[in-house]
Scaffold this motif. Structure first.
Motif, PDB file in Angstrom:
ATOM      1  N   UNK A 213       0.841  -1.206   0.000  1.00  0.00           N
ATOM      2  CA  UNK A 213       0.000   0.000   0.000  1.00  0.00           C
ATOM      3  C   UNK A 213       0.872   1.251   0.000  1.00  0.00           C
ATOM      4  N   UNK A 214       1.897   1.245   0.860  1.00  0.00           N
ATOM      5  CA  UNK A 214       2.772   2.419   0.926  1.00  0.00           C
ATOM      6  C   UNK A 214       3.458   2.663  -0.404  1.00  0.00           C
ATOM      7  N   UNK A 215       3.958   1.586  -1.006  1.00  0.00           N
ATOM      8  CA  UNK A 215       4.668   1.744  -2.274  1.00  0.00           C
ATOM      9  C   UNK A 215       3.709   2.210  -3.365  1.00  0.00           C
ATOM     10  N   UNK A 216       2.504   1.641  -3.369  1.00  0.00           N
ATOM     11  CA  UNK A 216       1.507   2.050  -4.362  1.00  0.00           C
ATOM     12  C   UNK A 216       1.205   3.530  -4.248  1.00  0.00           C
ATOM     13  N   UNK A 217       1.021   4.002  -2.997  1.00  0.00           N
ATOM     14  CA  UNK A 217       0.670   5.409  -2.786  1.00  0.00           C
ATOM     15  C   UNK A 217       1.790   6.313  -3.280  1.00  0.00           C
ATOM     16  N   UNK A 218       3.025   6.018  -2.874  1.00  0.00           N
ATOM     17  CA  UNK A 218       4.126   6.898  -3.265  1.00  0.00           C
ATOM     18  C   UNK A 218       4.406   6.747  -4.759  1.00  0.00           C
ATOM     19  N   UNK A 219       4.146   5.558  -5.298  1.00  0.00           N
ATOM     20  CA  UNK A 219       4.352   5.348  -6.735  1.00  0.00           C
ATOM     21  C   UNK A 219       3.461   6.255  -7.561  1.00  0.00           C
ATOM     22  N   UNK A 220       2.170   6.292  -7.208  1.00  0.00           N
ATOM     23  CA  UNK A 220       1.250   7.156  -7.963  1.00  0.00           C
ATOM     24  C   UNK A 220       1.626   8.621  -7.760  1.00  0.00           C
ATOM     25  N   UNK A 221       2.012   8.948  -6.512  1.00  0.00           N
ATOM     26  CA  UNK A 221       2.417  10.331  -6.236  1.00  0.00           C
ATOM     27  C   UNK A 221       3.626  10.716  -7.081  1.00  0.00           C
ATOM     28  N   UNK A 222       4.520   9.750  -7.297  1.00  0.00           N
ATOM     29  CA  UNK A 222       5.704  10.031  -8.115  1.00  0.00           C
ATOM     30  C   UNK A 222       5.312  10.346  -9.549  1.00  0.00           C
ATOM     31  N   UNK A 223       4.417   9.520 -10.087  1.00  0.00           N
ATOM     32  CA  UNK A 223       3.971   9.750 -11.460  1.00  0.00           C
ATOM     33  C   UNK A 223       3.344  11.133 -11.587  1.00  0.00           C
ATOM     34  N   UNK A 224       2.468  11.460 -10.617  1.00  0.00           N
ATOM     35  CA  UNK A 224       1.798  12.762 -10.664  1.00  0.00           C
ATOM     36  C   UNK A 224       2.796  13.902 -10.536  1.00  0.00           C
ATOM     37  N   UNK A 225       3.828  13.705  -9.703  1.00  0.00           N
ATOM     38  CA  UNK A 225       4.823  14.759  -9.508  1.00  0.00           C
ATOM     39  C   UNK A 225       5.600  14.999 -10.790  1.00  0.00           C
ATOM     40  N   UNK A 226       5.984  13.918 -11.453  1.00  0.00           N
ATOM     41  CA  UNK A 226       6.708  14.079 -12.713  1.00  0.00           C
ATOM     42  C   UNK A 226       5.818  14.762 -13.742  1.00  0.00           C
ATOM     43  N   UNK A 227       4.567  14.394 -13.728  1.00  0.00           N
ATOM     44  CA  UNK A 227       3.631  15.002 -14.654  1.00  0.00           C
ATOM     45  C   UNK A 227       3.542  16.506 -14.389  1.00  0.00           C
ATOM     46  N   UNK A 228       3.438  16.846 -13.092  1.00  0.00           N
ATOM     47  CA  UNK A 228       3.359  18.267 -12.727  1.00  0.00           C
ATOM     48  C   UNK A 228       4.622  19.004 -13.152  1.00  0.00           C
ATOM     49  N   UNK A 229       5.785  18.349 -12.984  1.00  0.00           N
ATOM     50  CA  UNK A 229       7.044  18.997 -13.343  1.00  0.00           C
ATOM     51  C   UNK A 229       7.109  19.258 -14.834  1.00  0.00           C
ATOM     52  N   UNK A 230       6.697  18.245 -15.625  1.00  0.00           N
ATOM     53  CA  UNK A 230       6.737  18.414 -17.084  1.00  0.00           C
ATOM     54  C   UNK A 230       5.771  19.508 -17.502  1.00  0.00           C
ATOM     55  N   UNK A 231       4.575  19.461 -16.893  1.00  0.00           N
ATOM     56  CA  UNK A 231       3.572  20.466 -17.238  1.00  0.00           C
ATOM     57  C   UNK A 231       4.067  21.865 -16.873  1.00  0.00           C
ATOM     58  N   UNK A 232       4.700  21.988 -15.710  1.00  0.00           N
ATOM     59  CA  UNK A 232       5.094  23.309 -15.245  1.00  0.00           C
ATOM     60  C   UNK A 232       6.289  23.851 -16.022  1.00  0.00           C
ATOM     61  N   UNK A 233       7.283  22.996 -16.219  1.00  0.00           N
ATOM     62  CA  UNK A 233       8.518  23.497 -16.808  1.00  0.00           C
ATOM     63  C   UNK A 233       8.509  23.486 -18.338  1.00  0.00           C
ATOM     64  N   UNK A 234       7.871  22.481 -18.927  1.00  0.00           N
ATOM     65  CA  UNK A 234       8.050  22.307 -20.369  1.00  0.00           C
ATOM     66  C   UNK A 234       6.798  22.543 -21.201  1.00  0.00           C
ATOM     67  N   UNK A 235       5.620  22.460 -20.579  1.00  0.00           N
ATOM     68  CA  UNK A 235       4.416  22.731 -21.369  1.00  0.00           C
ATOM     69  C   UNK A 235       3.924  24.147 -21.105  1.00  0.00           C
TER      70      UNK A 235
END
Lengths: 498, 637
Positions: free
Chosen positions: B36-58
């Protein structure tokens, strides 16, 4: 529209008392008490719900569910009752603490009927105190809550119980005498422009008591109520009293009775004597600030769990008076939140200490170690109580202390900011004495052979602990409903102060 | 602009994992808790990378602006002062999201191998979720109270995780020490917050750090001891940051915190929580830079001093985790110094960019070093270098990844540490030559002590090991992933992404600084190789010739002893003890005296109520007599 009859909050305890007297078996006495207090808790929540519904419906009366009967006509003493948001908050606190206290004393062995009788009598006094709007009735309920304490400690206590009970009762009685003079002073000045004298808080709040009278009687009312809130230097009844008292009594006393003082200071001393309060706040703040830091420093050196928590209470209840004397809305709001928060936390502490003592037969920190391994439930609860007490965000202590500090610091006088910094530093000391106990008592390996066989909490103890924990977390995570309720009811007091 | 509402899930998921596994602790299978812990942080990681790409590059516009993605009122303190909980998206918070989630996810995966068979396996993962939640909440905070709330929560999770082996006295003591030292520093932070909110009437970052806002454009408050009130407030805020980031003199808790499980040291005490202080200064940088430059000077001084101080201690330590801990303190000193010498806007803000860049690269290579150390400890069951040697034969994957990280921290190109350190040195050079000289020296020291560690552990004499083998894939895969980050993080164009005012600028490469700094790093490496690659008596001889200086550094400059003296001797014995005595004997003594006097008095008075008729008659007659005489004399006529 359905209205709430506040008398039911007295009726249920009285019926419980009757039930305790009537039952023969001691086992049944505790069942009657448990049922009575469960019903009471339920009614308290109904009150909370109906109060909030009424406010949401747009009712802006100062108090709700008001009732008024003439009791003693020639002196104009009236049985007037009603609640505002502050009283509702404290009634909820009382309901929870009593409920938890009854389950914490499930295994009470000696004179069970008598014990529960006096305990519930005390509780009746507390509920009466919070619903009454007439100073005379309020004072009567106040005494009704204090006097059973003497018997509860003197008979069911431990250690030097007679000494502690005597000391506690004499100091509180002495304070009551001063308080009575203060209340009578208010009464005789309640109609400066002629007309009938009155004890009714709502009516007195509409007149301005002459400033000379305010100056004379404010210290009496403040000190009279302050002693039960462990006002420095009149706090010494508290460590001895708590250490000797049986578990449920410590819980109620530190959890609820010490709050009667803060409530009284707010609703009588500050509300009815606002000009003197503004003038004299600085003077009393010096003592209160000393108490805050002094209680914390004393707690660091204590070895007995109950003494640690008693001195910690001196410090934390000191913060209530500290917030009240700041006389700003933010700080007053924090002070009331602190009454509720500290009530829950300290009741949890005393409950847990009682449960641990019941197993290890010692309260000396140095004689216990590694309890986390043998009694995880109680130990984890102790850690959470400790974190709440040292002001960890997410638990109730933080949301209560923050407004006190913010409100105090926003005072324009530099002196106030200096004492605020002194008071804030008590939270570091709190971390020291709390983590010291956690490290010594709960962590490391079990050094005492006999402690390896100890068992964890029983079902009734779990009920007691969880009911308190639940509210500590609920207030800590979602504070706005409570703070809004309090803030609205602070309006009339703030208006009087300006 | 854009829609960032989904970022709320970055906070909700780890918190939900914490609550769920915490409440049901003991009822769930430990492996399920971990999942459960890994799943939660895993999804959070994906979302964080998405936010970073959206913020910096899009992002279509030229500059980066702060966006409040979510906000709700937590509670009101007064009619005007409100505490919000929300999400602030700007370049530093998005960068931190990437750092935190990446390292946290790696540590989660690594821990499934490292903590296997541990009694507290489930508890460990529950607290790991709590930490991830708190740390993410800290960097996303929109206001001072929110950051303080999460600030305390990361402190709590650090306390709980340092004390993971709670049956071990040293771990318990270390946890307590970490909490109390940082708590003391947080006192300053809280008072600083109160001062700022008093003058501005708000807690919100966007209002406080607005370059055109009243706090910065108007002079407020008085002057105290030669510095403005605002400067004092900002120094107090920095005090909180110094506590969390283990700056001198609050650094003492961090080496002890190594008592926690090694993956925790990698996550909390190397990559994320300890840089919270740097983050805090960066978050308030506008105020520091434009309105409280004296406070910034303090920060630069503390940072530079700490980086040298900790590097000196690191040279003489023998416990590999302690060396890494002092190395962390030293590197954070670098970041603080860089913030301290930075100006505002454009290329003047190079220090700020460099500090954030170093924070970013450091997170990768320091986490890698700690996880590598964990892999070594996992294999040899000891923290002491004397139990290690020639490990490159036994732990090939650990060896290669550890070497990559060591080269990176030493500042050897093309590894990431080289680029960020170069920018820091360039910023120092442009502003203050003394700080540059200090940091230049520290760069050499760093290369020396890191390669001392490397050679002693992976080269040197073979020891007798019990069935030693390379760690399982669950541990080596995170090592490789972090090594990948360490290799390539340096190529990010940081000055185009993270700047003081959100407007990108171009940096050019500073050959005049890069070449000498690589030179001193290589010198450090060669000295370390000469002394430690083959076990010899040379290093002992040098140590002996340094005499007192060696022993003072080995004893960490006796700072711990000074603390013990202050707390035990002064606070406990000279303040608390007298308070207790005063309470028992004076305050309570007075109460008892009142009681006893009353009792004594009533014993006297009691004699009047003896019930003896003769006595009453006597008293009665005496009274009559006195009254008569009085009457006669007073009214003689």
């Amino acid at each position: 529209m359905l209205t709430y009859n506040l008398n039911i909050l007295l009726l249920v305890p009285i019926m419980t008392l009757a039930g305790i007297v009537l039952v023969k078996d001691t086992r049944n006495a505790r069942i009657v008490t448990a049922i009575g207090m469960s019903v009471q808790l339920l009614l308290v929540f109904v009150l909370l719900y109906m109060y909030m519904a009424e406010r949401n419906a747009g009712n802006i009366d100062e108090v709700l569910f008001y009732q008024d009967f003439t009791w003693y006509e020639s002196l104009n003493i009236r049985y007037s009752i009603g609640v505002d948001g502050i009283a509702v908050g404290l009634i909820v606190l009382t309901g929870i603490v009593v409920f938890a206290g009854v389950f914490a004393s499930w295994l009470m062995k000696d004179l069970v009927k008598e014990f529960f009788f006096w305990l519930i009598l005390l509780v009746t006094g507390v509920f009466g105190f919070f619903i009454s709007l007439d100073l005379f009735i309020m004072f009567m309920f106040f005494e009704l809550a204090v006097i059973p304490m003497y018997l509860l400690i003197g008979i069911w206590g431990t250690g030097p119980k007679e000494y502690s009970a005597m000391k506690l009762t004499l100091m509180l009685m002495g304070a009551s005498a001063i308080l009575l003079v203060g209340i009578l002073g208010i009464y005789f000045n309640s109609a400066p422009d002629g007309g009938a004298l009155t004890f009714n808080i709502l009516e007195i709040s509409k007149v301005n008591i002459p400033i000379d009278a305010q100056r004379f009687f404010f210290p009496m009312v403040f000190v009279g109520f302050g002693v039960i809130s462990a006002l420095f230097p009149f706090h010494t009844w508290s460590p001895d009293g708590h250490a000797s008292a049986p578990t449920a009594v410590s819980m109620l006393h530190a959890g609820v009775l010490m709050k009667l003082g803060g409530y009284g200071v707010l609703k009588v001393a500050i509300y009815l004597l606002p000009d003197a309060a503004s003038e004299m706040a600085t003077f009393f703040l010096i003592f209160v600030t000393i108490g805050v830091i002094y209680g914390a420093l004393s707690a660091v050196m204590q070895r007995d769990l109950k003494y640690i928590n008693a001195y910690s209470s001196v410090s934390h209840v000191g913060l209530i008076l500290f917030g009240l004397l700041m006389l700003t809305k933010t700080a007053l709001n924090g002070a009331v939140l602190q009454m509720i928060s500290h009530g829950l936390i300290t009741a949890l502490f005393f409950g847990l200490i009682g449960m641990i003592y019941g197993r290890t037969h010692t309260r000396m920190v140095s004689e216990m170690s590694g309890l986390l391994k043998v009694m995880p439930f109680l130990s984890v609860a102790y850690v959470i109580a400790g974190l709440a007490s040292l002001g960890m965000p997410g638990l109730s202590g933080f949301v209560a202390e923050l407004p006190i500090f913010v409100g105090a610091f926003s005072h324009p006088e530099p002196f106030y900011r200096v004492i605020t910094v002194i008071a804030i530093s008590s939270i570091v000391v709190a971390a020291v004495y709390i983590l010291r106990v956690i490290a010594k008592m709960l962590m490391e390996k079990v050094k005492e052979e006999a402690n390896n066989k100890l068992t964890d909490a029983k079902w009734y103890e779990k009920i007691s602990v969880i009911s308190l924990l639940l509210f500590i977390v609920a207030i800590g995570l979602v504070p706005f409903w409570l703070s809004e309720m309090i803030m609205t009811s602070l309006e009339p007091i703030i208006r009087r102060l300006n | 602009m854009g829609n960032y509402q989904y970022t709320i899930w970055i906070l909700i998921l780890p918190f939900a994992a914490f609550l769920f596994t915490g409440i049901l602790s003991g009822k769930l299978k430990p492996s399920f808790t971990a999942a459960i812990s890994i799943g939660a942080i895993g999804i959070a990681t994906v979302l964080s990378y998405f936010a970073a790409i959206q913020y910096f590059f899009l992002n279509a516009s030229e500059s980066y602006t702060a966006i409040e993605a979510a906000s709700f009122t937590w509670y009101r303190l007064s009619d005007t002062l409100v505490i919000d909980m929300g999400i602030l998206i700007d370049s530093i918070s998005v960068m931190m999201l990437v750092v935190i989630t990446t390292v946290s996810l790696m540590v989660h995966i690594y821990s499934t191998g490292y903590m296997k068979g541990d009694d507290g396996y489930a508890r460990y993962f529950t607290f790991l979720s709590l930490f991830s939640f708190a740390m993410l909440g800290l960097v996303l905070a929109t206001n001072l109270i929110q950051i303080y709330v999460f600030w305390e929560l990361v402190g709590l999770s650090s306390y709980l995780l340092i004390g993971h082996y709670y049956q071990k006295p040293s771990a318990v003591a270390a946890a307590k020490k970490a909490f109390i030292v940082t708590r003391f520093a947080d006192l300053g932070f809280l008072i600083g917050i109160l001062m700022l909110s008093y003058y501005t009437g708000t807690f919100s970052f966007s209002e406080i750090t607005d370059p055109n806002g009243p706090l910065i454009t108007q002079t407020i408050g008085g002057v105290f001891l030669g510095l403005s009130t605002l400067t004092w407030a900002m120094i107090l805020v920095f005090m909180g940051g110094a506590g969390k980031s283990a700056m001198f003199p609050f650094h003492i808790w961090l080496p002890d915190a190594m008592e926690g499980p090694t993956p925790i040291s990698a996550l909390i005490h190397a990559a994320t929580m300890v840089v919270a202080g740097v983050f805090l200064v960066a978050r308030m940088f506008t105020v520091y830079s434009l309105a409280a430059p004296e406070a910034l000077e303090v920060i630069a001084f503390i940072g530079a001093f700490t980086s040298l101080f900790a590097a000196l201690i690191a040279i003489t330590q023998t416990d590999i985790k302690k060396i890494l801990a002092y190395s962390t303190i030293s590197q954070i000193g670098y970041m603080m110094m860089a913030l301290g010498v930075s100006g505002y806007s454009g290329e003047a803000g190079l220090g700020f960019t460099a500090s954030m860049f170093h924070l970013f690269t450091h997170a990768f290579f320091k986490a890698l070093l700690f996880l590598g150390a964990g892999s070594i400890i996992h294999a040899v069951h000891s923290n002491e270098m004397k139990d290690m040697g020639n490990l490159r034969k036994h732990l090939p994957a650990t060896h290669i990844t550890f070497l990559i990280a060591t080269l990176a921290i030493s500042g050897i190109p093309p590894f990431s540490g080289f680029f960020s350190k170069d920018e820091i040195l360039a910023a120092a050079y442009a502003s203050n030559k003394l700080y540059f000289a200090v940091e230049y020296l520290v760069a050499g020291l760093t290369a020396f002590y890191m390669f001392r560690l490397y050679f002693k552990v992976f080269w040197g004499k073979e020891r007798t090991y019990e069935n030693i083998q390379e760690s399982p894939a669950s541990m080596t895969i995170p090592l490789w992933i972090l090594a990948f980050g360490t290799l390539f993080a340096g190529f990010l164009p940081f000055s185009h992404l993270v700047t003081t005012d959100g407007i990108p600028f171009d940096t050019h490469f500073h050959w005049n600084i890069a070449l000498p700094s690589v030179g001193i790093a290589l010198a450090g490496i060669f000295i370390a190789a000469a002394l430690y690659k083959k076990e010899s008596a040379r290093s002992q001889k040098i140590a002996a010739s340094l005499g007192a200086f060696y022993s003072v550094t080995k004893e960490k400059f006796y700072v711990d002893e000074i603390y013990i003296f202050i707390t035990k001797k002064i606070i406990f014995n000279l303040i608390s003890m007298p308070v207790v005595w005063f309470d028992r004997h004076i305050v309570d003594g007075f109460m008892n005296l009142t009681g006893n006097t009353t009792v004594a008095l009533s014993f006297r008075i009691r004699k009047f109520q003896s019930g003896n008729i003769h006595q009453y008659a006597l008293v009665f007659l005496t009274g009559i007599l006195i009254a008569t005489l009085f009457y006669l004399f007073y009214y003689p006529n």
